[in-house]
Design a protein around this motif. Sequence first.
Motif, PDB file in Angstrom:
ATOM      1  N   GLU A 178      32.220  15.594  47.893  1.00  0.00           N
ATOM      2  CA  GLU A 178      30.896  16.205  48.340  1.00  0.00           C
ATOM      3  C   GLU A 178      31.108  17.900  48.272  1.00  0.00           C
ATOM      4  N   LEU A 179      31.914  18.311  48.773  1.00  0.00           N
ATOM      5  CA  LEU A 179      32.015  19.647  48.943  1.00  0.00           C
ATOM      6  C   LEU A 179      31.967  20.317  47.381  1.00  0.00           C
ATOM      7  N   GLY A 180      32.786  19.803  46.514  1.00  0.00           N
ATOM      8  CA  GLY A 180      33.083  20.003  45.261  1.00  0.00           C
ATOM      9  C   GLY A 180      31.704  19.998  44.474  1.00  0.00           C
ATOM     10  N   LYS A 181      30.872  19.012  44.788  1.00  0.00           N
ATOM     11  CA  LYS A 181      29.477  18.877  44.150  1.00  0.00           C
ATOM     12  C   LYS A 181      28.522  20.033  44.713  1.00  0.00           C
ATOM     13  N   ALA A 182      28.763  20.375  45.953  1.00  0.00           N
ATOM     14  CA  ALA A 182      27.757  21.442  46.205  1.00  0.00           C
ATOM     15  C   ALA A 182      28.222  22.704  45.988  1.00  0.00           C
ATOM     16  N   LEU A 183      29.358  22.986  45.675  1.00  0.00           N
ATOM     17  CA  LEU A 183      30.043  24.145  45.034  1.00  0.00           C
ATOM     18  C   LEU A 183      29.535  24.397  43.707  1.00  0.00           C
ATOM     19  N   ALA A 184      29.316  23.342  43.091  1.00  0.00           N
ATOM     20  CA  ALA A 184      29.058  23.553  41.407  1.00  0.00           C
ATOM     21  C   ALA A 184      27.665  23.598  41.366  1.00  0.00           C
ATOM     22  N   ASN A 185      26.828  23.312  42.526  1.00  0.00           N
ATOM     23  CA  ASN A 185      25.379  23.226  42.339  1.00  0.00           C
ATOM     24  C   ASN A 185      24.586  24.317  42.130  1.00  0.00           C
TER      25      ASN A 185
END
Length: 135
Positions: free
Chosen positions: A128-135
């Motif tokens: 989830e954090l990775g997805k937020a990072l790339a957003n």
Amino acid sequence: MKTAVIYWSSTGNTEAMAKAIAEAAGAELFAVSEFSGKISDYDRVAFGCSAMGAEELDDSEFEPFFASVEGELSGKKIALFGSYGWGDGEWMRNWAERAKTDGAEIIGGEGLIINETPDADGLAKCAELGKALAN
Ligand SMILES: Cc1cc2nc3c(=O)[nH]c(=O)nc-3n(C[C@H](O)[C@H](O)[C@H](O)COP(=O)(O)O)c2cc1C
């Protein structure tokens, strides 16, 4: 979007978090000792380090590295993460305060901490954090 995940890990716990974050973010993954790039070349950076010393960052490699890039964090969107053992996450609270003082915007407002080895739930939080990072 150019994204990096840069971590230090003694026994692989923070490394497992780093891999899950990088995979979800589509980020380049570096152990801190391998990173020779420039922070300014990346739009987003996730920094990972486990709790060491007495609620401190690893002082052999990670602390000197982070100190050397702090001046470039103003206005930057970053993530912080790491694994801990017997403490209550104090190292991460201090680290997040420090990064905010440096002017960084911490994704999610605080660092992601996981006790010892991440389980499936912990790895899902990393993704989830990775997805937020790339957003
Ligand atoms: C030298 C040393 C110091 C540590 N200091 C702390 C600490 O201050 N607080 C804490 O919660 N855990 C502490 N730990 C436990 C580690 O943070 C924990 O085992 C973590 O999962 C290690 O992750 P890593 O494999 O990514 O390094 C310490 C471990 C070692 C070996």
